[in-house]
Structures are given as structure tokens and as C-alpha cells.
Design an enzyme around this catalytic site. Structure first.
Site, PDB file in Angstrom:
ATOM      1  N   LYS A   8      90.543  54.104  48.390  1.00 36.48           N
ATOM      2  CA  LYS A   8      90.811  55.520  48.658  1.00 36.48           C
ATOM      3  C   LYS A   8      90.010  55.929  49.885  1.00 36.48           C
ATOM      4  O   LYS A   8      89.027  55.277  50.270  1.00 36.48           O
ATOM      5  CB  LYS A   8      90.433  56.408  47.456  1.00 36.48           C
ATOM      6  CG  LYS A   8      88.970  56.317  46.991  1.00 36.48           C
ATOM      7  CD  LYS A   8      88.002  57.140  47.801  1.00 36.48           C
ATOM      8  CE  LYS A   8      86.559  57.000  47.320  1.00 36.48           C
ATOM      9  NZ  LYS A   8      85.576  57.496  48.311  1.00 36.48           N
ATOM     10  N   PRO A  90      86.572  46.339  51.622  1.00 31.41           N
ATOM     11  CA  PRO A  90      85.188  46.230  52.095  1.00 31.41           C
ATOM     12  C   PRO A  90      84.207  46.924  51.155  1.00 31.41           C
ATOM     13  O   PRO A  90      84.512  47.969  50.561  1.00 31.41           O
ATOM     14  CB  PRO A  90      85.228  46.926  53.462  1.00 31.41           C
ATOM     15  CG  PRO A  90      86.640  46.762  53.919  1.00 31.41           C
ATOM     16  CD  PRO A  90      87.469  46.857  52.670  1.00 31.41           C
ATOM     17  N   ASP A 132      83.628  58.276  40.862  1.00 32.72           N
ATOM     18  CA  ASP A 132      84.991  58.358  41.364  1.00 32.72           C
ATOM     19  C   ASP A 132      85.954  57.424  40.636  1.00 32.72           C
ATOM     20  O   ASP A 132      87.124  57.328  40.983  1.00 32.72           O
ATOM     21  CB  ASP A 132      85.033  58.077  42.867  1.00 32.72           C
ATOM     22  CG  ASP A 132      84.473  56.704  43.236  1.00 32.72           C
ATOM     23  OD1 ASP A 132      84.027  55.981  42.334  1.00 32.72           O
ATOM     24  OD2 ASP A 132      84.490  56.375  44.436  1.00 32.72           O
TER      25      ASP A 132
END
Length: 267
Positions: A8, A90, A132
Site C-alpha cells: 500500500k 521492499p 495497518d
């Protein structure tokens, strides 16, 4: 059974206040993007976890997928499983890759073993794993608030634009990012600003982490500047990490950035 957890980006991020539980109240917009890991789960004589792709720091036993398994095993009859995670998102980039892996793993277990959890139940388990993490259960654009785990659905699509994400060879820890921020209430909530024309976002929205992170890591500030120089309508660091994305009106290639950074196109 295999799933492909996606990353995201954060569109704007305001750090509002410090909470008693050690987290911060914030507001941001989460938007899913097309950079993906792969996770496979099969029944096995014993619980195991292994990974490939990008090296994951820390001990394997600390992986959020294993923590999710142990948490669900407290409430459901689960057989041992073998988990394989191929890492491409990443790490330390503000892209939520670890949270995505855990959330998609919860959804995998729910489907594979017919646990009959609804979206709200899965979100509640995910909230225990990371601020999150719950976002990735529904995995659609939201205005996020609280510590980043409370959501309001928003109508937002970037399908008519071209997204580029640049990952400099720099790691920014969450602790470092928060240490340079002075919490404050925004004059206008991101809930309202994200509804403005995208061409106006660069004048209206900010990521509160950028000021101190750019000061400590000028290469990240330079990437954002280069994205604007290349014609980005909006560019920003994502979350508290080191990745920077640009939103362009048309398809573009940035070979000068590819020389020293990892670059993802059409995210």
C-alpha cells in the site's frame, strides 16, 4: 493454497497526538498498489516457516504470519502448516509488506480451513498484529485514523494515472521517523483534502515524516524532487519508510532513477 499480498501507499499522513498505549493518533489515506509478495500454506506434520526473495531481518519465529497462526490457534482447531513466503515488497519502505503478509495469511487460513470468519472478525485479529494490518483484509482505499486501524471507505481510484515507486538504498526505522515529528492537529482533515482534484494535492497534502526524514536522508528528498522534475502531478514519501512514489498523467520511464534505486512502474 497460495495468495499474493500486495503493498500500500499512504496518500498524506498527519501525526496528530501521542497515545497512552505508546502509539500515535494519525490520519492518512491507504491505497493498495500492485507490488506483491507470494505466500503458500500447506498442511504439514509440524508448523514451519521459510522465506525466499528479499532477506527478512530478525528471527523467523518473530514473523507476523507465525504470530497470526498462534493467535488463531487459540480460538480455532488448526492443524500444523508449512508456510513459505516469497518476499518482493521492499522492507522498511513504508509499504506495509509485513502487515499485508499477515492479513493475507489470516484470509488464507479462513478459506483453507473453513473458519467462517467475517471481514470484521478478521480485521480484529489483524489489529492485534500491527497498526495497518487490518487494512489489508478488505484491501481497498480508505481514510484511516486512530492509530491507523480505524477506517472509513472513500471513493478514490488512480486507474487513469500512472504510478511509479522509487526505493532508494536507505532504511528508515519507524522509531527514527517518529522521533522527528511534532504531533499537531491539521487545519483541514485529509478526509476532505483527498476529494480535491489530484493536480491540487501537492499544494494541500503532506506527510509529516518527510521533514525530519529528508533532513537525515537527503537522497530521499532528492528522489521526490526528481519525480516532480519528471512531471509527477503528486509525489510523496509513503508512510514512515524510505520509498517515494509519483503519480503521473501518462506512462513514463525514469532510467536516471533506475541507476541508483529500485524502481517499480504501474504500481
Amino acid at each position: 493454497m497460495i495468495a499474493f499480498p500486495n503493498a500500500k501507499i499512504n496518500i498524506g499522513l498527519n501525526v496528530i497526538s501521542r497515545r497512552r498505549d505508546g502509539y500515535h493518533n494519525l490520519e492518512t489515506v491507504f491505497y493498495p498498489v500492485n507490488i506483491k509478495d507470494a505466500i503458500e500454506v500447506v498442511e504439514s506434520p509440524e508448523l514451519s516457516f521459510n522465506a525466499s526473495g528479499i532477506e527478512i531481518p530478525g528471527h523467523a519465529n518473530e514473523n507476523l504470519c507465525l504470530k497470526a497462526y498462534e493467535r488463531l490457534k487459540n480460538d480455532f482447531k488448526l492443524p500444523p502448516v508449512s508456510i513459505h513466503l516469497h518476499k518482493k515488497i521492499p522492507i522498511g519502505a513504508g509499504l506495509g509488506g509485513g502487515s499485508a503478509d499477515a492479513a493475507f495469511f489470516i484470509k488464507l487460513l479462513n478459506s483453507k480451513f473453513n473458519l467462517n470468519m467475517n471481514v470484521e472478525t478478521m480485521q480484529n485479529y489483524a489489529r492485534e498484529l500491527g497498526a495497518d494490518c487490518a487494512f489489508f483484509i478488505k484491501n481497498q482505499p480508505v481514510f484511516a485514523y486512530g492509530k491507523g486501524d480505524e477506517f472509513e471507505d472513500i471513493s478514490l481510484t488512480l486507474k487513469d494515472f500512472f504510478l511509479v515507486l522509487v526505493m532508494p538504498p536507505v532504511h528508515v526505522s519507524t522509531g527514527e521517523a517518529y522521533s522527528g515529528v511534532k504531533p499537531a492537529n491539521p487545519n483541514i482533515s485529509l478526509r476532505e483534502l483527498v476529494g480535491e482534484p489530484l493536480e491540487e494535492w501537492k499544494y494541500l497534502m503532506k506527510n509529516d515524516f518527510e521533514e525530519s526524514v529528508f533532513r537525515n536522508h537527503p537522497v530521499i528528498r532528492g528522489v521526490k524532487a526528481e519525480l516532480y522534475e519528471a512531471g509527477a502531478l503528486y509525489a510523496s514519501m509513503s508512510g514512515s519508510g524510505s520509498s517515494v512514489y509519483g503519480i503521473f498523467k501518462n506512462k513514463i520511464e525514469l532510467p536516471h532513477l533506475e541507476a541508483n534505486n529500485q524502481v517499480f512502474y504501474e504500481i
